[in-house]
Design an enzyme around this catalytic site. Sequence first.
Site, PDB file in Angstrom:
ATOM      1  N   HIS A  12       0.808  -1.223   0.000  1.00  3.96           N
ATOM      2  CA  HIS A  12       0.000   0.000   0.000  1.00  3.96           C
ATOM      3  C   HIS A  12       0.850   1.287   0.000  1.00  3.96           C
ATOM      4  CE1 HIS A  12      -0.115  -0.494   4.672  1.00  3.96           C
ATOM      5  NE2 HIS A  12       0.913   0.265   4.318  1.00  3.96           N
ATOM      6  N   GLU A 239       3.724  -5.240   8.688  1.00  5.19           N
ATOM      7  CA  GLU A 239       2.383  -5.099   8.086  1.00  5.19           C
ATOM      8  C   GLU A 239       1.890  -6.413   7.469  1.00  5.19           C
ATOM      9  OE1 GLU A 239       2.586  -0.329   6.979  1.00  5.19           O
ATOM     10  OE2 GLU A 239       2.950  -1.787   5.407  1.00  5.19           O
TER      11      GLU A 239
END
Length: 285
Positions: A12, A239
Amino acid sequence: MARIIGGLGTSHVPAIGAAIVKGLQNDPYWKPFFDGFPPVREWLSREKPDVCVIFYNDHGLNFFLDNLPTFAVGAAKEYTSEDEGWGLPIKPPYPGDPDLSWHIIESLVADEFDVATCQQVKVDHAFVNPMELFWPGDGRPVRFVPVLINTVQHPLPSARRCYKLGQAVGRAIDSYPKDLKVVVLGTGGLSHQLDGERAGFINKDFDKLCLDALVSDPEALLGYSTHDLVKLAGTQGVEILNWIAMRGALTGRVSQLHRNYHVPISNTASGLLLLENKPALAKAA
Ligand code: DHB
Ligand code: FE
């Protein structure tokens, strides 16, 4: 009944949003990254999920270091993006599904996951950039349920705990009485480190190990401690916890339909995974 048709994982990085605005999809730096997405978009436009449950981490837009829930679930009618300082355009709102959100929240709490409940969530690059990649433009063919996992402020939830959260979200979706097709998504990673002496750190071997395990043996990832993950994947590579939660939600027969991996995108090893989730085979009579 609601049914989870598949799982997606994607990085992202904020620079992706800037590259889309500038139309750099065919630029030599970006092409190997953007070329990964058409097969996933084709699958989405064929399968037409009604809802996307997205596991991701907030980067300070809603929660800061002084006030950061381990797990939070959005239950808003819509989710708006906001300027985080990357200069990315503000997007039209993303529709929510408050009824499904509250069902998931009630089911999670009954399952002993005492999540924060958010009737307002501002969505950052970890939500907006994947949306631009999977459903480009301002049309909104799916509704969203955000599930936010703390991957920022230690102590972080363990890989095992995130997997169990995903399993509990999967059970919640399976027990939702409306006839909905749901896709689950985890964003972030893969290996990257933005700060400190190891800034720029990337670990291709560990990324490959994670992608392989996410497909066929996710429990192999659950023994890694937070410190192991920081060491092997980098301070922001943790993440991957969002992907592990996504994988936990896939309780059927899982197979890989598509994968892409490219290094680097900004400071990050970018990964893309599409997993199909077929109903588990009925037990023989
Ligand atoms: C980058 C990666 C991230 O996951 C993030 O949240 C911000 C920046 C990067 O590689 O630049
Ligand atoms: Fe991030």
